[in-house]
Scaffold this active site. Structure first.
Site, PDB file in Angstrom:
ATOM      1  N   SER A 125      -5.580  -0.938  -1.269  1.00 15.33           N
ATOM      2  CA  SER A 125      -5.079  -0.636  -2.605  1.00 15.33           C
ATOM      3  C   SER A 125      -5.804  -1.370  -3.722  1.00 15.33           C
ATOM      4  O   SER A 125      -5.751  -0.939  -4.879  1.00 15.33           O
ATOM      5  CB  SER A 125      -3.579  -0.968  -2.680  1.00 15.33           C
ATOM      6  OG  SER A 125      -2.852  -0.173  -1.782  1.00 15.33           O
ATOM      7  N   THR A 167      -1.676  -3.019  -6.319  1.00 15.22           N
ATOM      8  CA  THR A 167      -1.672  -1.929  -7.296  1.00 15.22           C
ATOM      9  C   THR A 167      -1.217  -2.384  -8.677  1.00 15.22           C
ATOM     10  O   THR A 167      -1.938  -2.178  -9.663  1.00 15.22           O
ATOM     11  CB  THR A 167      -0.825  -0.754  -6.781  1.00 15.22           C
ATOM     12  OG1 THR A 167      -1.398  -0.282  -5.549  1.00 15.22           O
ATOM     13  CG2 THR A 167      -0.779   0.382  -7.785  1.00 15.22           C
ATOM     14  N   GLU A 178       4.575   2.412  -9.897  1.00  9.00           N
ATOM     15  CA  GLU A 178       4.157   2.524  -8.502  1.00  9.00           C
ATOM     16  C   GLU A 178       5.354   2.663  -7.566  1.00  9.00           C
ATOM     17  O   GLU A 178       6.288   1.868  -7.615  1.00  9.00           O
ATOM     18  CB  GLU A 178       3.362   1.283  -8.070  1.00  9.00           C
ATOM     19  CG  GLU A 178       2.877   1.382  -6.625  1.00  9.00           C
ATOM     20  CD  GLU A 178       2.504   0.044  -5.999  1.00  9.00           C
ATOM     21  OE1 GLU A 178       1.706   0.069  -5.040  1.00  9.00           O
ATOM     22  OE2 GLU A 178       3.014  -1.005  -6.451  1.00  9.00           O
ATOM     23  N   ASP A 195       3.919   3.265   1.126  1.00  9.52           N
ATOM     24  CA  ASP A 195       2.859   2.685   1.944  1.00  9.52           C
ATOM     25  C   ASP A 195       3.422   1.803   3.059  1.00  9.52           C
ATOM     26  O   ASP A 195       3.012   1.910   4.221  1.00  9.52           O
ATOM     27  CB  ASP A 195       1.953   1.868   1.017  1.00  9.52           C
ATOM     28  CG  ASP A 195       0.906   1.056   1.746  1.00  9.52           C
ATOM     29  OD1 ASP A 195      -0.088   1.647   2.203  1.00  9.52           O
ATOM     30  OD2 ASP A 195       1.069  -0.173   1.852  1.00  9.52           O
ATOM     31  N   HIS A 250       3.041   2.045   7.196  1.00  9.58           N
ATOM     32  CA  HIS A 250       2.486   0.946   8.005  1.00  9.58           C
ATOM     33  C   HIS A 250       3.416   0.617   9.174  1.00  9.58           C
ATOM     34  O   HIS A 250       2.952   0.252  10.269  1.00  9.58           O
ATOM     35  CB  HIS A 250       2.285  -0.304   7.147  1.00  9.58           C
ATOM     36  CG  HIS A 250       1.038  -0.308   6.336  1.00  9.58           C
ATOM     37  ND1 HIS A 250      -0.208  -0.071   6.876  1.00  9.58           N
ATOM     38  CD2 HIS A 250       0.834  -0.543   5.007  1.00  9.58           C
ATOM     39  CE1 HIS A 250      -1.126  -0.152   5.927  1.00  9.58           C
ATOM     40  NE2 HIS A 250      -0.523  -0.430   4.781  1.00  9.58           N
ATOM     41  N   HIS A 258      -4.486   5.900  -1.725  1.00 13.13           N
ATOM     42  CA  HIS A 258      -5.114   6.235  -0.440  1.00 13.13           C
ATOM     43  C   HIS A 258      -4.093   6.985   0.391  1.00 13.13           C
ATOM     44  O   HIS A 258      -2.923   7.140  -0.011  1.00 13.13           O
ATOM     45  CB  HIS A 258      -5.565   4.972   0.305  1.00 13.13           C
ATOM     46  CG  HIS A 258      -4.474   3.963   0.457  1.00 13.13           C
ATOM     47  ND1 HIS A 258      -3.426   4.126   1.343  1.00 13.13           N
ATOM     48  CD2 HIS A 258      -4.224   2.795  -0.197  1.00 13.13           C
ATOM     49  CE1 HIS A 258      -2.597   3.105   1.243  1.00 13.13           C
ATOM     50  NE2 HIS A 258      -3.042   2.278   0.309  1.00 13.13           N
ATOM     51  N   HIS A 318      -4.321   2.660   6.848  1.00 19.23           N
ATOM     52  CA  HIS A 318      -4.596   3.688   5.857  1.00 19.23           C
ATOM     53  C   HIS A 318      -5.500   4.754   6.468  1.00 19.23           C
ATOM     54  O   HIS A 318      -6.091   4.556   7.532  1.00 19.23           O
ATOM     55  CB  HIS A 318      -5.305   3.085   4.642  1.00 19.23           C
ATOM     56  CG  HIS A 318      -4.512   2.044   3.941  1.00 19.23           C
ATOM     57  ND1 HIS A 318      -5.045   1.196   2.999  1.00 19.23           N
ATOM     58  CD2 HIS A 318      -3.200   1.685   4.047  1.00 19.23           C
ATOM     59  CE1 HIS A 318      -4.118   0.381   2.544  1.00 19.23           C
ATOM     60  NE2 HIS A 318      -2.980   0.652   3.168  1.00 19.23           N
TER      61      HIS A 318
END
Length: 512
Positions: free
Chosen positions: A113, A178, A336, A341, A345, A383, A476
């Site tokens: 990121s 980010t 954000e 994300d 993960h 991403h 990612h």
């Protein structure tokens, strides 16, 4: 589609109306699809590019929100509401202009990121782990003078210099890669508090990310400080001699209380829970720092369990806009959805999709509060992830369920005689149950086909999908992500673009 240079009320009606329509199951035949295509074509022909200068720009970043995640979240949202999930649309999928963003960094095919957000916010691609510095800087560079010589200017900094108000909103720590890229310049994204700095960086005078939110702005620096900051990461702003509202000690070893410094230096207020957030009056508030968790904010699925109470992403977005839009000169706001994300993960598609829906809700809230004739809104991702949607499930099959093919009522079996889910991950911790979100990291890796899932509820929020390659954390992915845009200069969002192009569109819209 719709004519997107109409006034705000028309846009809001379009966004809300499409959801109501999708709740009606229509008979589909050949004529249905022909009529549907003609309606979309006619709407497209009505599009008139808005070439006006933007007063405001809002950049939404769904961290890790790849195209497969958008697809899954679209179906997930529709099915939760008892609607036709496949024909459902997330709020930003109704924007008129869409492009693809190439997300590689200058040194990796699959990026993190830090360089991806640097590209979006400054127009300059850089190396992994680097925040708002050019690619000549090595990761862990310990000299502040070297960092100063290689800074890239961010859109937030330009907005501050132009007299616009600025805001940063995230469900992650506001010092995470980010949000940090909007205001900080550092050679290691992990240097979030002074205690995280390497000994060499301390000797070299490097300022940590949290400190830069205070020290990079004000008299003799840039602008007058970021006007609204909402998110997590409270412990990175507090000294280790202090315990916060949730009983967590601060991380700072330099004695600085950055939350108090924000209030003192910029004349703002500091809040740290739902009650404090609710008490903020946008009509009178000027500078506001809201840190609602010692680390990242909760997943949307778990938000009601937070000790002190946390506002939703939509609530934070709405209040930020209400505060910022008082400025006649306009504003820049970055929002954000950071935990999309994190859920991927962890290999937990339920929370991935639910946090993506939360981002969609935040976008809808933003649209309801601004005039799209003078406000550019861009929604994109930094991403992708290795989340995949596969098999041949029948229409309407639960997106998180096992694959059941058309005409069948029982799950399809793979060559090993076991059922399999529509959603899976190419790598990661693999199959787990009863492990809410990040709790999976306390379990052993269980990648591959480990059990017969015939009796397993794969739609449970705490189910973690199977993964092929065993890794402690899913990675990612490197394919393109989508860019969705509406408002002034949004027609410039087209084709397949370098991720750094997003900055150019926002800059051009502002007229910088």
């Amino acid at each position: 589609m719709q004519l997107f240079n109409l006034k705000r009320t028309a846009i809001v009606a379009m966004l809300l109306g499409s959801q109501l329509l999708s709740n009606t199951v229509l008979a589909e035949d050949a004529q249905f699809w022909l009529n549907d295509g003609v309606a979309s074509l006619n709407d497209s022909k009505k599009l008139v590019p808005n070439a006006r200068k933007a007063k405001n720009v809002i950049l939404f970043v769904g961290d890790g929100m790849g195209i497969s995640t958008v697809t899954g979240a679209r179906i997930f949202e529709g099915q939760l509401k008892g609607m036709d999930g496949e024909r459902n649309k997330l709020s930003f999928e109704q924007f008129p202009y869409v492009a693809l963003s190439k997300t590689y960094s200058t040194n990796q095919q699959t990026a993190d990121s830090a360089p991806t957000m640097t590209a979006m916010i400054s127009g300059v691609k850089t190396n992994d782990g680097i925040i708002s510095l050019n690619q000549s800087v090595a990761r862990n560079e310990p000299s502040q003078s070297v960092l100063n010589a290689n800074k890239v200017t961010t859109l937030l900094e330009q907005a501050e210099q132009a007299g616009k108000l600025t805001g940063v909103v995230s469900t992650a720590r506001v010092t995470h890669a980010t949000p940090a890229a909007t205001y900080a310049h550092i050679s290691n994204r992990d240097w979030e508090a002074n205690a995280n700095l390497s000994p060499a960086a301390v000797s070299g005078g490097v300022k940590d990310i949290a400190a830069q939110l205070i020290d990079n702005f004000g008299a003799g620096k840039i602008g007058d400080g970021v006007d609204v900051v909402f998110g997590g990461g409270r412990s990175y702003f507090l000294p280790n001699t202090m315990t916060d509202i949730e009983g967590t000690k601060g991380r700072r070893t330099d004695g600085r209380n950055l939350a108090q410094e924000y209030v003192t230096k910029f004349g703002g207020v500091y809040v740290e829970n739902q009650a404090g957030f609710d008490a903020i009056n946008p009509a009178t508030a000027t500078k506001v720092l809201g840190l609602f968790n010692p680390s990242h904010m909760e997943y949307e699925q778990d938000r009601s369990n937070d000790i002190a109470g946390e506002p939703s992403l939509a609530e934070m977005t709405g209040k930020a806009i209400d505060i910022l839009k008082k400025n006649q000169n306009g504003f820049f706001l970055m929002v954000e959805g950071g935990r999309i994300d994190h859920a991927s993960h962890a290999g937990n598609a339920y929370r991935t999709f639910k946090d993506t829906v939360a981002l969609s809700d935040a976008v809808r809230e933003a649209v309801s509060k601004v005039n799209l004739n003078d406000t550019l809104i861009i929604v994109t991702a930094d991403h992708s992830h290795t989340l995949t949607i596969g098999g041949y499930p029948k229409r309407g099959n639960p997106i998180l369920g096992k694959v059941v093919e058309p005409g069948k009522t029982t799950p399809t079996l793979a060559a090993d005689g076991k059922p399999y889910t529509t959603v899976s991950f190419a790598n990661g911790p693999g199959y787990h149950t009863n492990s809410p979100g990040d709790a999976v990291y306390n379990e052993s890796i269980a990648a591959g086909r480990v059990v017969d899932m015939s009796g397993v509820d794969t739609e449970d929020p705490d189910f973690h999908q199977e993964a092929l390659v065993p890794l402690s954390s899913e990675t990612h992915a490197g394919e393109e992500v989508a860019i969705y845009a509406v408002g002034p200069k949004s027609y410039l969002v087209h084709g397949v673009q370098e991720q750094s192009y997003i900055y150019q569109v926002m800059k051009d819209a502002f007229g910088f």
